[in-house]
Design a protein around this motif. Sequence first.
Motif, short mmCIF file in Angstrom:
data_model
loop_
_atom_site.label_atom_id
_atom_site.label_comp_id
_atom_site.label_asym_id
_atom_site.label_seq_id
_atom_site.Cartn_x
_atom_site.Cartn_y
_atom_site.Cartn_z
N THR A 165 0.81 -1.22 0.00
CA THR A 165 0.00 0.00 0.00
C THR A 165 0.85 1.27 0.00
O THR A 165 0.31 2.37 -0.19
CB THR A 165 -0.92 0.02 1.23
N SER A 167 3.44 4.15 -1.38
CA SER A 167 3.54 4.74 -2.71
C SER A 167 4.64 4.03 -3.50
O SER A 167 5.54 3.41 -2.93
CB SER A 167 3.87 6.23 -2.60
N GLU A 168 4.57 4.14 -4.80
CA GLU A 168 5.57 3.49 -5.64
C GLU A 168 6.97 4.03 -5.34
O GLU A 168 7.94 3.26 -5.28
CB GLU A 168 5.23 3.70 -7.11
N THR A 172 10.03 1.76 -3.85
CA THR A 172 11.30 1.70 -4.58
C THR A 172 12.46 2.07 -3.67
O THR A 172 13.51 1.41 -3.66
CB THR A 172 11.27 2.63 -5.80
N ASN A 189 -2.47 -3.72 -5.66
CA ASN A 189 -1.18 -3.04 -5.63
C ASN A 189 -0.10 -3.79 -6.40
O ASN A 189 1.03 -3.29 -6.54
CB ASN A 189 -0.71 -2.86 -4.18
N PRO A 191 0.65 -4.47 -9.61
CA PRO A 191 1.37 -3.79 -10.71
C PRO A 191 2.36 -2.75 -10.19
O PRO A 191 3.48 -2.63 -10.71
CB PRO A 191 0.24 -3.15 -11.52
N LYS A 192 1.95 -1.99 -9.17
CA LYS A 192 2.83 -0.98 -8.58
C LYS A 192 4.04 -1.65 -7.93
O LYS A 192 5.18 -1.17 -8.08
CB LYS A 192 2.05 -0.18 -7.55
N ARG A 195 6.53 -2.76 -10.56
CA ARG A 195 7.33 -1.64 -11.09
C ARG A 195 8.41 -1.22 -10.10
O ARG A 195 9.55 -0.91 -10.48
CB ARG A 195 6.42 -0.45 -11.42
N ALA A 196 8.06 -1.19 -8.81
CA ALA A 196 9.03 -0.79 -7.78
C ALA A 196 10.18 -1.79 -7.70
O ALA A 196 11.35 -1.41 -7.57
CB ALA A 196 8.34 -0.66 -6.43
#
Length: 246
Positions: A165, A167-168, A172, A189, A191-192, A195-196
């Motif tokens: 939950t 933030s990306e 990261t 969450n 996909p996020k 990416r991270a």
Amino acid sequence: MNQTAIRFFGLGLGPGHPDYMTVRARKVLETADRLAHFCKRGKRGNARTIADAVVGADPEREIALVYPVTTEIPADHPDYAAALKPFYEASAEMLLAEIEAGRTVALLCEGDPFFYGSFMHLWWRLKDKVPTEVVPAISGMSGAWTRAGTPITWGDDVLTVAPGTLSEAELTRRLSGTDAAVVMKLGRNLPKVRRALAAAGLLDRAIYVERATMAEERIVQLADLPETVEAPYFSLVLVPGQGRRV
């Protein structure tokens, strides 16, 4: 601790398969006057399902605590807290009334009660009012890395546990500064999180685990998981450490 005085139990039932339940948890399941469990409207709670192997359905013993909201409202939205706070307060009062009537109450928890558990919201409200025992359990992440057959930390590896939950950018940042990681609370969450992990250079090491220790268990390299997959509640991502091996 005087065990005979305990009236309220936070009962950890483990990662999913009933064989991973502790002896203490089974004893409390079999003897508590009331078995409370969180659930979505119209569905049995996950923890109650785990308990099926030990105790069958018994309407007189069971107290269903039905969530007023689910993942449709983001956890950081003001409406989320506005709905959940009165729910937790009402639930605590309901259980307190049972305890004050002389009954023992066990609140069933998947995984460990003190690890991202809804139980903690009721524990915080009741711990100074009634004699309480928290029964620890094998956590979901422990069950996941064991079933995946991957040691999570070696030597001096630092393990980071992060909720999806975040933030990306925050995910990261935290993933970039650790040796090993577990990312919980996937759901929408995922996909996020993917990416991270890619931004942190960890995607190739990441393992997706769904319903660890359960009949529907699924374990796959995250890079091989189709991006169209929707992660369920019982899912997480593991990033094993690569530290010192003797």
